[in-house]
Enzyme design. Structure first.
Site: not given
Length: 356
Positions: A214-217
C-alpha cells in the site's frame, strides 16, 4: 488517518530509556528518521547491534490486532526470502510494548516496536535506471504473490474498509476537495475523481484481489550497490498502510511514487510495468484502469497532504515533498491523456520484456 494530537514526540533520552528497560540495550548512537505520523529512531547499541525503534501514533496504537498482523506479514515475507524487516522481541519475549507518555497533549498510549536494521539507502537517493525500476515492479509483484500463500487467524483485520489511503476509497476524499479552493488544480482533481467513478469502479469486479503493502514509495524501498555500477533492492520497509486490495492498486501506487523523484516521470511506467508483469501479467480490465488509478493515487496524496498540513503545520516541509512534484506530474499526465500515456507505458514495457 491519524488525528492532530496523535503523533508521538519522544525525546532521544526517552527512547534510550525504553531501549534499556525493554530490550536491555545501551544506546551508543541515536538519531531521528523522517515519518508521516509515527516516530522512528535509528539506534546503534553498545552491545553491537543496529536497529530501528518505531513509536506508533496513538490512534494506530489502539489497534493491536492490526499491528500483530503487520508484524506477522514482515516475518512471513522474510522467511520467504524477501528483504523485509523483522521485529525483535523484548527481554520478556514480547514483540510490542505500550508506553504511556505525555507528548504535550496529556497522557496517551503509544505502541513501541524494535525492528532489525536493513542496510542500504532509499531509492530516492540513487538514479532510477530502467533496470532498477524493473526490479522495483518485480519486487512489488513478488511480494503480493507471496502474500497469497499467507494464513493467519486475524487476517480479516487487513480489510480496513474505510481506510482513506486505499485506492478503493478514492471517493471518500470528496469532502476534502474544499482544501483546494482557489487552486487551478481543483478542477483537474474533480475530473479525475469523476473518471475513477465512471471508468474504474464499474470494472473492479474484474480486478484480482490481494494483500497490498500500500505504500511502495521512494522512501520505503532501500537499495545498495550491486557491484556492476548499478543498485539492487536491499529492503522494503513500512507496512503501516497494508490492507486487502487489488494487485493493480499495488502497481499503480508503485508507478506513482517512482515518478516523483524521476527527472522524466513519463519514463517510469514502462519499466515498472514490465517488472510487475514478469511476475503477475495484467488482465484487460487492469490494463484499462492503470492510467486513472495512477492519477487517482496522485490526487489522494495531494489532497491528504493538504489535510495533514492543516493538522501539523510544523511538519509541512516533509508532508509536502510528494505533493509539490506531484502537482506538476498530474498536470502533465492529464494533459497528455489516457491514450498517449498508455501507449508510452505499454510499448516500452513490451520492448523491455522482449529483451529479458
Amino acid at each position: 488517518m491519524a488525528e492532530k494530537h496523535s503523533k508521538p514526540n519522544f525525546s532521544h533520552s526517552q527512547a534510550s530509556e525504553i531501549l534499556k528497560r525493554c530490550y536491555n540495550l545501551t544506546t551508543l548512537e541515536i538519531r531521528s528518521l523522517p515519518s508521516y505520523d509515527d516516530q522512528n529512531f535509528y539506534v546503534v547499541a553498545v552491545e553491537g547491534c543496529k536497529c530501528i525503534l518505531k513509536i506508533l501514533n496513538s490512534e494506530d496504537s489502539k489497534n493491536p490486532d492490526l499491528i500483530e498482523m503487520q508484524t506477522f506479514v514482515m516475518s512471513f515475507l522474510h522467511q520467504n526470502g524477501l528483504p523485509a524487516q523483522t521485529v525483535l522481541p523484548s527481554t520478556s519475549g514480547q514483540l510490542t510494548s505500550m508506553e504511556e507518555v505525555d507528548c504535550g497533549y496529556g497522557l496517551q498510549k503509544y505502541l513501541v516496536r524494535l525492528f532489525t536494521y536493513l542496510p542500504g539507502t532509499t531509492i530516492s537517493q540513487v538514479p532510477s535506471t530502467p533496470q532498477l525500476l524493473f526490479e522495483t515492479g518485480k519486487m512489488a509483484a513478488t511480494m503480493d504473490k507471496v502474500l497469497q500463500e499467507m494464513r493467519h487467524p486475524k487476517i480479516s483485520v487487513l480489510e480496513r474498509e474505510k481506510f482513506i489511503w486505499s485506492l478503493t476509497n478514492v471517493s471518500l476524499l470528496e469532502p476534502y476537495l474544499h482544501l483546494l479552493d482557489g487552486d487551478p488544480l481543483q478542477e483537474v482533481v474533480k475530473s479525475i475523481f469523476h473518471q475513477f467513478k465512471t471508468s474504474v469502479e464499474p470494472q473492479r469486479s474484474n480486478f484480482r484481489k490481494g494483500i497490498n503493502h500500500g505504500d511502495i514509495n521512494d522512501l520505503n524501498v532501500l537499495v545498495e550497490p550491486d557491484g556492476n555500477d548499478g543498485h539492487r533492492i536491499s529492503g522494503i520497509i513500512d507496512f503501516g498502510d497494508m490492507h486487502t486490495g487489488y494487485y493493480i492498486h499495488e502497481l499503480a501506487i508503485t508507478i506513482t511514487y517512482m515518478m516523483i523523484e524521476h527527472p522524466n516521470p513519463m519514463e517510469v511506467g514502462g519499466p515498472t510495468l514490465a517488472g510487475w508483469e514478469s511476475v503477475l501479467p495484467l488482465n484487460e480490465a487492469e490494463k484499462d484502469c492503470l492510467y486513472v488509478l495512477v492519477l487517482s493515487r496522485f490526487c489522494q496524496s495531494l489532497v491528504l497532504a493538504r489535510h495533514s498540513v492543516t493538522l501539523h503545520p510544523e511538519n509541512e516541509e516533509y508532508l509536502m515533498i510528494t505533493s509539490r512534484k506531484g502537482i506538476y506530474i498530474v498536470s502533465q499526465l492529464w494533459k497528455l491523456g489516457k491514450e498517449q500515456v498508455e501507449k508510452v507505458w505499454f510499448e516500452s514495457a513490451a520492448q523491455l520484456n522482449k529483451r529479458k
